[in-house]
Design an enzyme around this catalytic site. Structure first.
Site, mmCIF file in Angstrom:
data_model
loop_
_atom_site.group_PDB
_atom_site.id
_atom_site.type_symbol
_atom_site.label_atom_id
_atom_site.label_comp_id
_atom_site.label_asym_id
_atom_site.label_seq_id
_atom_site.Cartn_x
_atom_site.Cartn_y
_atom_site.Cartn_z
ATOM 1 N N SER A 1 16.781 17.793 25.597
ATOM 2 C CA SER A 1 17.247 17.795 26.977
ATOM 3 C C SER A 1 16.535 18.899 27.731
ATOM 4 C CB SER A 1 18.756 18.002 27.046
ATOM 5 O OG SER A 1 19.044 19.383 26.942
ATOM 6 N N LYS A 2 16.577 18.776 29.042
ATOM 7 C CA LYS A 2 15.872 19.711 29.912
ATOM 8 C C LYS A 2 16.219 21.160 29.615
ATOM 9 C CE LYS A 2 14.536 17.649 34.223
ATOM 10 N NZ LYS A 2 15.144 17.048 35.360
ATOM 11 N N ARG A 3 17.467 21.359 29.229
ATOM 12 C CA ARG A 3 17.902 22.736 28.986
ATOM 13 C C ARG A 3 17.113 23.385 27.850
ATOM 14 N NH1 ARG A 3 23.314 22.802 27.253
ATOM 15 N NH2 ARG A 3 23.229 20.541 27.325
ATOM 16 N N HIS A 4 16.601 22.576 26.947
ATOM 17 C CA HIS A 4 15.918 23.134 25.785
ATOM 18 C C HIS A 4 14.405 22.969 25.838
ATOM 19 C CE1 HIS A 4 20.015 21.983 24.190
ATOM 20 N NE2 HIS A 4 20.011 23.292 24.216
#
Ligand code: GLU
Length: 485
Positions: free
Chosen positions: A258-261
């Site tokens: 995901s974008k967060r990672h």
């Protein structure tokens, strides 16, 4: 005829997982001399993102995945090709209306007039009593007359599918084998929303049938929806396609990508200077392998080799080091001229004046060192303009300022008088001999030369740099270094 499709919703950029799904669908079609098409699923109007469709299609052009039918770019313009269109769902609303009528008439679908408040209340109750959540069938058995009068009175409604309440639905998945679902646990899915738009579940079935899709390749997250789809096929009396549900992509911490990672969009990798052929090779291996130890495959080779029996069920790990390794290998194998071409737009973006040097020689300095095109451009910026550096850097660890200055001066003199061609081979043999003759160590000469030419401690070899800079610029930079000390 094998026909596969990739059916993105234009809600953002193409995700790496999306590219893998599309790639597998494409490869499977190519292997069987079939067709690969793109259909746009834009029925969820609230999630649409402008320019997303163009971006998605750009990513396909970049990856060299050609689209036979459906929505594609022709001369950089979005167009539709093929005789089973339109291929954009929002342009197919009449078709869905026509097909929902069939299900209503057969009593396989029904109008549901439940208000949002009632549905919220129902859900709350189910949750409080730890019951399975899902529509309770309140409107499932309204009479024709009741429905007609409600419609006439202008009551808002959706249309739901009448899921059979007994039995099981079996999916024979190409990757997962047989998967069974109890029908009683499957919701009466909304097929047509109050605004008249179909839901994904209805549109996907109607379209896959009408577009004669033989194999549906998609992410594992859709597996739980597939029994609904299979029942819709049954209701219509249509033959269902084959299904292949691909496992999740995870990172090394076993988290869903995901974008967060980190970067998840294909464009992120384009911008960083990954080569499409390396990227596609890497993506192909996220779940598939050829069954032996071969690691390098062109797209054409993948088209021959790929099959679902070699696609694993376990989540596939996206390992950036592996991607970097692939990219570096592809960069190493490429001719310097080709590499310079590929780096062109990256140099442009950095506003580098490349006219004074032979770009092929410049990028060649980083072959075997850099992982990406962007790194090549960043790591060679010292060629075009030397940054300020501290004069203490010139002094080799086993030397001092005075000796360094003397050695630099001697080297300048030697290079000034050097005859023969100014190229790496000639520089190497002559300088290394000369160093020996002078009874100096390599570090005495090559270390200050490295720093003088690059302004860096960590750089390509100084003689390689000198060959790229040319005699005049090399001597200039060395003289500047002498002046600094
Ligand atoms: N529009 C769906 C998505 O965005 C397609 C799922 C499918 O391939 O059926 O993933």
């Amino acid at each position: 005829m094998i026909r596969t499709r990739f059916a993105p919703s234009p809600t953002g950029y193409l995700h790496i997982g999306g590219l893998r799904t599309a790639l597998y669908a494409y490869l499977f079609a190519k292997k069987h001399e079939g067709k690969f098409l793109i259909r746009i699923e834009d029925t969820d109007r609230e999630r649409l993102v402008e320019d997303s469709l163009k971006n998605i299609l750009d990513s396909f052009v970049w990856a060299n995945i050609s689209i036979d039918e459906g929505v594609l770019l022709d001369n950089n313009e979005i167009t539709q090709k093929g005789d089973k269109g339109p291929y954009i769902q929002s342009e197919r609303l009449e078709i869905y209306q026509e097909y929902i009528k069939i299900l209503l008439e057969k009593n396989d679908a029904y109008h549901c007039f439940c208000t949002k408040e009632r549905l919220d209340e129902m859900r709350k109750n189910q949750e409080e009593n730890k019951l399975a959540t899902g529509y309770d069938g309140h409107c499932r058995n309204l009479t024709k007359e009741e429905v007609a009068s409600k419609l006439e009175a202008g009551e808002k409604s959706v249309i739901r599918m009448k899921m059979p309440k007994e039995g099981i639905t079996v999916i024979d998945d190409l990757i997962r084998g047989k998967v069974e679902f109890k029908n009683e646990l499957i919701d009466d899915q909304v097929l047509i929303k109050a605004d008249g738009f179909p839901t994904y579940h209805f549109a996907v079935v109607v379209d896959d049938h009408l577009m004669e899709i033989s194999h549906v390749v998609r992410g594992e997250e859709w597996l739980a929806s597939t029994p609904k789809h299979i029942n819709l096929y049954k209701m219509f009396g249509w033959e269902a396609p084959e299904f292949a549900h691909l496992s999740l992509l995870i990172n090394e911490k076993k988290q869903k990508l995901s974008k967060r990672h980190g970067d998840v969009s294909v464009v992120d990798y384009v911008k960083k200077g990954y080569l499409p052929e390396a990227f596609v090779n890497f993506i192909a291996f996220l779940g598939w392998n050829p069954g032996d130890d071969r690691e390098f495959f062109t797209l054409e080779e993948l088209e021959k080799e790929f099959d679902f029996d070699k696609v694993g069920k376990a989540p596939a790990v996206f390992n950036i080091e592996k991607l970097n390794w692939y990219n570096k290998q592809y960069i190493m194998k490429m001719s310097k001229e080709e590499l310079a071409k590929r780096c062109g737009s990256f140099f442009q973006e950095k506003n580098v004046d490349i006219s004074k040097f032979d770009l092929a020689q410049v990028v060649g300095l980083e072959q075997g060192r850099a992982n990406t095109l962007l790194e090549i451009v960043e790591n060679t910026s010292f060629i075009f303009s030397l940054s300020e550096y501290d004069s203490t850097m010139l002094v080799w660890k086993k030397s001092d300022r005075e000796k360094t200055k003397a050695n630099l001066e001697k080297t300048i003199e030697f290079l000034e008088n050097l005859t023969g061609e100014w190229n790496r081979e000639n520089l190497e043999t002559t300088i290394l001999n000369w160093i020996k003759e002078q009874e100096l160590g390599n570090g005495d000469v090559l270390w200050p030369m490295r720093v003088a030419l690059s302004g860096l401690r960590n750089s390509p070899g100084p003689l390689e740099i000198a060959s790229v800079l040319g005699k005049t610029e090399t001597l200039n930079r060395m003289q500047q270094a002498v002046d600094k000390i």
